[in-house]
Design an enzyme around this catalytic site. Structure first.
Site, PDB file in Angstrom:
ATOM      1  N   ASP A  67      -3.529 -57.945 -15.314  1.00 28.56           N
ATOM      2  CA  ASP A  67      -2.569 -57.153 -16.077  1.00 28.56           C
ATOM      3  C   ASP A  67      -1.624 -56.408 -15.125  1.00 28.56           C
ATOM      4  O   ASP A  67      -2.078 -55.851 -14.113  1.00 28.56           O
ATOM      5  CB  ASP A  67      -3.339 -56.167 -16.962  1.00 28.56           C
ATOM      6  CG  ASP A  67      -2.450 -55.487 -17.982  1.00 28.56           C
ATOM      7  OD1 ASP A  67      -1.937 -56.190 -18.875  1.00 28.56           O
ATOM      8  OD2 ASP A  67      -2.255 -54.261 -17.850  1.00 28.56           O
TER       9      ASP A  67
ATOM     10  N   GLU B 290       0.000 -61.515 -14.638  1.00 31.78           N
ATOM     11  CA  GLU B 290       0.812 -60.995 -15.735  1.00 31.78           C
ATOM     12  C   GLU B 290       1.810 -60.029 -15.120  1.00 31.78           C
ATOM     13  O   GLU B 290       1.458 -58.925 -14.690  1.00 31.78           O
ATOM     14  CB  GLU B 290      -0.058 -60.286 -16.780  1.00 31.78           C
ATOM     15  CG  GLU B 290       0.660 -60.000 -18.082  1.00 31.78           C
ATOM     16  CD  GLU B 290       1.208 -58.574 -18.183  1.00 31.78           C
ATOM     17  OE1 GLU B 290       2.030 -58.330 -19.091  1.00 31.78           O
ATOM     18  OE2 GLU B 290       0.823 -57.703 -17.376  1.00 31.78           O
TER      19      GLU B 290
ATOM     20  N   LYS C  19      -3.258 -53.652 -29.556  1.00 34.77           N
ATOM     21  CA  LYS C  19      -3.626 -52.795 -28.429  1.00 34.77           C
ATOM     22  C   LYS C  19      -4.206 -51.474 -28.927  1.00 34.77           C
ATOM     23  O   LYS C  19      -5.074 -50.881 -28.300  1.00 34.77           O
ATOM     24  CB  LYS C  19      -2.380 -52.492 -27.574  1.00 34.77           C
ATOM     25  CG  LYS C  19      -2.032 -53.543 -26.584  1.00 34.77           C
ATOM     26  CD  LYS C  19      -0.882 -53.102 -25.690  1.00 34.77           C
ATOM     27  CE  LYS C  19       0.425 -53.013 -26.469  1.00 34.77           C
ATOM     28  NZ  LYS C  19       1.575 -52.742 -25.527  1.00 34.77           N
TER      29      LYS C  19
END
Lengths: 692, 692
Positions: free
Chosen positions: A425, A454, A566
Site C-alpha cells: 500500500d 500500489e 474502507k
C-alpha cells in the site's frame, strides 16, 4: 543511483555497488591499457541505469541482447553473448550476429527461476578476415601461395587450442591437422594448389576457426548485467480484491451487514475461481485501532459498533503479525490459503506500513515515530486533511536498522503462514532503498515471493519502485480512456526501456479510486474498461464485488466511493450475475487458453479509420490474436482496420479466417483492409483468433 | 568501454577505469546502504558512456546539466550542481531548479582551458517542506503554534551550521538567532503570533534555509563527469590545406612545375591569410621513399624525376621526425611557423602513421611490421589494390609499448618545432586505445595541441574516435547535398549526444575526395558547397588551390582527382581570383565579425516552402543571423521562409530589418512568413543579420 554524500564516512561501504569515478587523467597509462585490445563494445541493450538494476523475466522468456561492436581498420569481428544462472559456475555462450552497421544481436532463454547474469565478449576474427581476403584475391585472379601459408599458421594455432597433436583421438584435431598439411603442400605443390584454395574458401575452415578462436586479446564488456527471473505468475495473473469483513453471505437480521470471516471468504472461492481469477487479494487482516477510529465515509466521529478502517493497523490484540479476531484465527487464515490452493488460487496480503495509535510498536518503539514539538506523535496530514487514526512510520529515524529488521520479520511471519504475494500500500511513501533491501532479503529466503507496488504518483517515482525490485506495478490505466491516450501510454509501457523492468498491472478501479469514467454506472463502459485491462496487460485485477456489481456512487466531486468499504462493512449479493460477470468469466478462460494473452510486450497497435475503435495484435509463437474495442460506450462505431498481413505471413491473395472467441462467430477476411462495426448496445468487443 | 578479457591477468590493472560489476545479490546489505538517504539522482545529461568519456568545450561555454532528481513521499528536494577545474581543490556549487516533472537543471561557465569535473548532490529540503505546510494550513485557517516550534528547531539547526552563537559578529547568525526567538515567542505569546507566522512564510526564512541547508543525508551522484576544455580555436577555425611542394610561384622553364619550398609557402601567406584562413594544413613534409615509388595517377611505374607521394614516408634522409630536403630545413620550417604567426595563422602537420620500405624504422624496428609467411613485409593491400610503396605499422605487435612511445616522441619533436595542430591521416585504421593514450599524453605536455581526425568510415567508428579525444572530426558533409540530407545530418550532429563530444569540421572536398557534386566544375555549385560548409559548421576547411580554382577533372568513374597532387607536383596560378575566391574572403570576414558563426550547435532549421531552399537560424547572445541557401545550382528557386519570430522576440505587428551581409542589401520583413527568391546565376545565398 542512490549513494550517500561523499563526505559521509559510510560512503566507503557503498563502493561495492557503485562504479568508481573516472580518473580525471589516467596515471601511468601504458600499464593501464592493453594496447593489443582493439574491439569496442558499448550501447548494450537491455541495460538499466548502467547495469545498476536487473531486468525482469519469467522462465521460458527469450532475452534478446544488442550492442554496438566494432574496431578500427578493416578486420572482421567475432562476438559472443555470455550468460549464466547465478548458481552456475561457468558462462554459457552464444555467437552474436551483425544486424546492421556495427549493431550486433543474440538471444538466449532463461529457463530457471532466480538471477541470471549476462555480458559480452568480442575479438578480432583474423581467420575470417583472411578468408575474406582469399575470396577477393582469387576472384581477382591472383595466385595466393603466400596466403595459403598464412592459412596454415592460423590452422596450426587452432590445432593447439583444440588440444594439440597429442589429442590424436579428437576428430577435430585430425581434421585440423589435415587442413594444415594441405595448406602447406598446396602452397608448394602445384597439383595440390586448387584443392588448398577451395579448402581456404570452404565452410569447413570457417567451422573450425569459429570453434577454436584466438581470444587472447578479446574485449570483455565491463558490466555483468542482471536478470531477475520470477515464477510464471509474475508475468501472468488475474487479481480479485476484496475486504474479507464484507464476505458475509447474508445481511444480519435488521439489515445491518454481518462481519465476514475467513470461512465466509472460503465459501466465495467457487464463485471467484469459477470466474477464472488466480490471485485473491485481501485488505489488511490485522487488529484495528480504537483511538480516533474513523466512522463511515471517513467521518472523524465514529458511532458505537462501527468497525473502523483496516488501514489503521494495530490494537491491544497486536499489530502486523497478528490477525483481527473477528476475521478468525491464524489457523483459519492458513486454512483459507490451503482451500484457495485447491481452487488454484493464491491469497495475497496488503502491506500497509502505518500504525493506529494503539499499535504495540507505538509503545515498544516510540523512536520509530516522528514527534511534534509538543511531544505528541505526528499523525498523517495531507493538509487540510488530517488522519488522527494513523501514525506514519519515520523511516529516517536514527534507529532505522531495527525498524527495517522488524518489518522484514513481519514479512517472514506472513511467509510462514503461506503468503507468497504481497500488495504494498502506498509504496511510494517509503524510501526506495528500503524496498530494494527488504525485497532482496525476503526473496533470498522465499524466492517465490511477489510484490505489487500500489503507487499512483509521478512517473519517475513509479518507475524507480519497479527498478528497485517490485514484481508488478499499478499504472495510470485507470485514468487512460480515449483511444489516443491508451495507445500512447501502452506504447510507452511496451516499447521503451520500461518494458524491461516495469511490469504493469491494469485495474479499471480500486477500493480507493472510483474513476469518473465509471461513475455513470453504464454497463457497456464497465465492459470496455474490464476488457481493455484484461487484454492490454497480462497482469490485471478488479476490485471484486464492487466492480462486478458495478457499484459506482461517488463522494460528491471526488473519484472516491460513497460508503467506501474502507470505513464500513458492505453487504454484497454474491449470488448476483450480469452481462459483465459473464464477460469476465469468458475472458479469463480465453486468457488461460491463449498464450498471446499471457505476456504484455507482444502487442502491436493496428491502424483503424475510426478514432474510437482500437485494434491491437497479440502474437506468440503459436497463437495470433487481433483484439478490437469500440472505446465509445454510447455509440455504434464502424471503420476499416489495417491488418499487417505481411508481418503475419498471410497471402494477400487468399482469404483468412477470423474466429471471434467471444461470440464463436467466424469471419472471412482478405488482404490488409477489413471492415469492423461495433455497437455498445450489442457487443462492442472482438477477440479474434487469426486462423490461416 | 574497451577492457581486456577478464581472464587476462592485466585486466586487474584496468579496474581503475571501469565500474565494478554489480554485485549479483548484495551481501551484508544493511551495512551497505544508508537507510536515511532518500533522494535519487539519475539520467544525467550530458553524460557520455556512463561518464567514461569527457564532453568537449571551449573557454566561455555554458555547460547546461540536467538530471532526474526525486524521492519518495511528499517532501521537497534541494539539488546542487557541483563543478571544478581539475586543478582546483574544492567544488563550486550552483543551485538546480526543477524544470518539470522531477527533471532538474542548472548551468555553469567553463572559463579556463583544461579539464573540468562536474557532479550533482541533492537532499530532502525539510525547511521548504515545512514552509509549504505552513502556507497550506494558514490558508486553511488552522492555528500553527506547534508548527512554529518546529520552525524554531529548523532555525536553531541553521544557527549551528552558520557558526553558532559564538560567531556573534556574523550578521547571518544575528538574523537567524532573531528568527529562532520570534518563532518560540510567537508560539506562546499571542501578540507575537501573527508576526511569527509571517516570518514563517517570508523569503527571509527561505533565504537562510537555502544558505545553511542540512546535507547530512544528501545523495551524491556516483559519477564525476568530465569536460575537456580546449583553446578557442578548437571550436572556431578555418582551414586551408595545400601540398607545399606545389607552392612554387612559377612553372619551371619548359613548363614542368618547380618543386615548391617552405619559402614559397611563406610567399603565399598574404594571399591565404588575406582570404581569412587561420589554419594552414600541409601534407606530410618528411623524406619520401624511393623503393616502389609511385608515378603520376597512382601508377606502379615511376618515371625518372617523379617525386612520389609524400604519404610514402621515410628514406635514407630519415623518417617522421625529419624534413624532406627539397622543402627546406628544420630552420626553414620553424621560420614558416613564425611568419605564419605574424599573419595570425597556425601551421598544421599531417600525421600519416605508415612507412615507405626505406623508412629507418623498417631496419631499426622490424618487429613493428607484419611479415608475410615468406618473410617479406606485408605492404598495404586493399584487394585488388596493392600499395607496395607503403608498409603499415602493426599496432598489435607484441612490442606495441615501444612503438607507442616512439610515436609519442615524434609528436613531441613536432611540438618542439612549434606545431600545435595535427591532422591525423586515416585515424580509423589505428586502434582507439592508442589514440586515447597518445592524445592524453601529448596534451599533458602541450595542452594547446589540437587533433583533427581524418576518417571517412562507419558512423560508430567516427564517433568513437571523437570520444577517445580527437578535437575535431571530418564528416559526411562532402556527400550530403540535398536539402533533406543536409538537414537530417546536421540535426544529428547538433541535436543528439554527438553535439557534446563530436566537433564537426566540414570540407567541400579533400585532396583524396573529388565529389561527384563538384565534378561539373559549375561555379555556382562550388559556391553553394563552400557557403554551406562555412555557415553550417564553425570549423571548416578547403583543399586550397584546387578548390579555389575549381579544379574538378576526375579519374574516370571515381571521386578522385585526375593528376592528383598526391602523386605529382602541380603548378597553380596563385595570382588568379574569381567569384568564389571573393565569396571565400567575404564569408571568412563575416565569420570573424559575427559570434553566431563561431559555434556550431546554435543552429535551428526554419521551414521553407521550397524543397531546395534551406534556411537556418544561427543565434548567439549578441548576434542573430538567418542563413538562406538555394541548394539547386541550376535554377532560380522561390518560396516562403518561416521565421520563428516568437523565439526571437520579434513583435509580429512590427516590421524588422534583414541586413544581407553578402550584398549589403536591406530588406524589410514582417511577421513569420516572408518571401525568398534565389537565382544561382545571380546569387543563390543570403546571410541575413536580423536587426530589430
Amino acid at each position: 543511483m542512490n549513494t550517500p554524500s561523499a563526505d559521509a564516512p559510510r560512503s566507503r561501504k557503498k563502493k561495492l555497488l557503485t562504479p568508481d569515478p573516472v580518473a580525471p587523467i589516467p596515471s601511468n597509462p601504458l600499464s593501464a591499457v592493453d594496447g593489443q585490445v582493439r574491439v569496442v563494445i558499448e550501447n548494450v541493450s537491455p541495460e538499466i541505469n548502467g547495469g545498476r538494476f536487473p531486468i525482469k523475466a519469467v522462465p521460458g522468456d527469450v532475452i534478446a541482447v544488442e550492442a554496438d561492436i566494432f574496431l578500427d581498420g578493416q578486420d572482421l569481428v567475432a562476438a559472443r553473448l555470455l550468460y549464466r544462472h547465478i548458481d552456475d559456475e561457468t558462462w554459457s555462450e552464444t555467437a552474436m550476429a551483425q544486424l546492421n552497421n556495427d549493431r550486433w544481436g543474440a538471444a538466449f532463454i532463461v529457463d530457471r527461476q532466480g538471477r541470471y547474469a549476462y555480458t559480452l565478449e568480442a575479438w578480432v576474427d583474423y581467420p575470417a578476415s583472411w578468408q575474406h581476403e582469399v575470396y577477393v584475391k582469387v576472384a581477382d585472379g591472383q595466385r595466393i601461395t603466400s596466403e595459403l601459408l598464412a592459412g596454415a599458421q592460423f590452422v596450426e594455432s587452432m590445432l593447439k587450442r583444440a588440444g594439440g597433436k597429442v589429442a590424436k583421438k579428437n576428430p577435430d584435431v585430425v581434421a585440423i591437422s589435415r587442413m594444415a598439411t594441405l595448406f602447406r603442400t598446396g602452397a608448394t605443390a602445384a597439383d595440390r594448389y586448387d584443392e588448398a584454395v577451395s579448402l581456404a574458401e570452404s565452410d569447413q575452415f570457417t567451422f573450425y576457426a569459429t570453434r577454436y578462436p584466438d581470444r587472447r586479446h578479446s574485449t570483455r564488456y565491463n558490466h555483468e548485467l542482471l536478470i531477475e527471473v520470477d515464477r510464471p505468475r509474475a508475468g501472468f495473473s488475474s487479481w480479485y480484491c476484496l475486504f474479507p469483513r464484507s464476505a458475509a453471505p447474508e445481511p444480519e437480521a435488521g439489515g445491518l451487514p454481518a462481519h465476514g470471516t475467513f470461512r465466509d471468504v472460503e465459501a466465495l472461492l467457487p464463485r471467484i475461481s469459477g470466474m477464472g481469477f488466480d490471485v485473491l487479494c485481501m485488505s489488511p487482516i490485522h487488529p484495528i485501532g480504537t483511538a480516533h477510529r474513523k466512522g463511515k465515509n471517513n467521518s472523524e466521529t465514529c458511532l458505537p459498533g462501527e468497525p473502523g478502517t483496516p488501514y489503521s493497523i494495530g490494537s491491544a490484540d497486536g499489530g502486523h503479525d497478528t490477525i483481527h479476531p473477528e476475521l478468525g484465527t491464524i489457523e483459519d487464515f492458513k486454512h483459507l490459503i490451503a482451500i484457495a490452493a485447491n481452487y488454484g488460487m493464491e491469497v495475497a496480503l496488503d502491506l500497509a506500513i502505518q500504525c493506529s495509535p494503539d499499535h504495540p510498536w507505538v509503545k515498544e518503539h516510540p523512536e520509530w515515530f516522528k514527534k511534534r514539538p509538543d511531544g505528541t506523535i505526528q499523525y498523517i496530514e495531507n493538509p487540510p486533511e488530517k488522519h488522527l487514526d494513523i501514525y506514519p512510520i519515520d523511516f529516517e529515524a536514527d534507529e532505522w536498522q531495527n525498524l527495517w529488521n522488524e518489518l522484514k520479520r513481519v514479512l517472514l511471519v506472513w511467509a510462514a503462514w503461506g503468503v507468497r504475494i504481497v500488495r504494498v500500500d502506498t509504496a511510494h511513501a517509503k524510501p526506495f532503498g528500503f524496498w530494494e533491501w527488504i525485497i532482496t532479503e525476503v526473496k533470498r529466503d522465499y524466492p517465490d515471493m511477489l510484490f505489487l507496488a500500489e503507487a499512483f504518483t509521478k512517473p519517475k517515482v513509479m518507475q524507480q519502485l519497479a527498478k528497485r525490485g517490485f514484481t508488478q506495478s499499478f499504472t495510470y490505466f485507470v485514468w487512460r480512456n480515449s483511444k489516443a491516450d491508451l495507445q500512447h501510454y501502452v506504447t510507452e509501457l511496451t516499447q521503451t526501456d520500461m518494458r524491461y523492468y516495469f511490469r504493469p498491472n491494469f485495474w479499471p478501479a480500486t477500493h480507493d479510486i472510483n474513476p469518473y469514467s465509471l461513475q455513470s454506472g453504464h454497463e457497456p463502459q464497465f465492459m470496455i474498461r474490464y476488457f481493455l485491462a484484461a487484454t492490454l496487460s497480462s497482469n490485471y485485477g478488479i476490485y471484486g464485488p464492487s466492480f462486478e456489481l458495478m457499484d459506482h456512487t461517488p463522494c460528491p466531486d471526488k473519484e472516491e466511493f460513497l460508503n467506501a468499504e474502507k470505513y464500513e462493512i458492505r453487504y454484497w449479493d454474491w449470488r448476483k450475475t450480469n452481462k459483465l460477470t459473464y464477460l469476465i468469466s469468458l475472458v479469463n478462460r480465453i486468457r488461460k487458453e491463449n498464450a498471446a494473452l499471457q505476456t504484455t510486450n507482444n502487442l502491436t497497435f493496428c491502424q483503424v479509420s475510426d478514432d474510437a475503435i482500437m485494434a491491437y495484435l497479440k502474437v506468440s509463437d503459436t497463437n495470433k490474436l487481433l483484439v478490437v474495442v469500440n472505446t465509445d460506450a454510447y455509440q455504434r462505431r464502424a471503420g476499416m482496420v489495417q491488418v499487417p498481413i505481411w508481418q503475419l505471413g498471410i497471402d494477400p491473395s487468399q482469404p483468412y479466417t477470423m474466429h471471434d472467441l467471444l461470440t464463436e462467430a467466424y469471419y472471412t477476411w482478405q488482404g490488409e483492409q477489413n471492415y469492423i462495426e461495433l455497437d455498445p448496445y450489442v457487443l462492442q468487443l472482438h477477440l479474434l483468433r487469426i486462423e490461416v
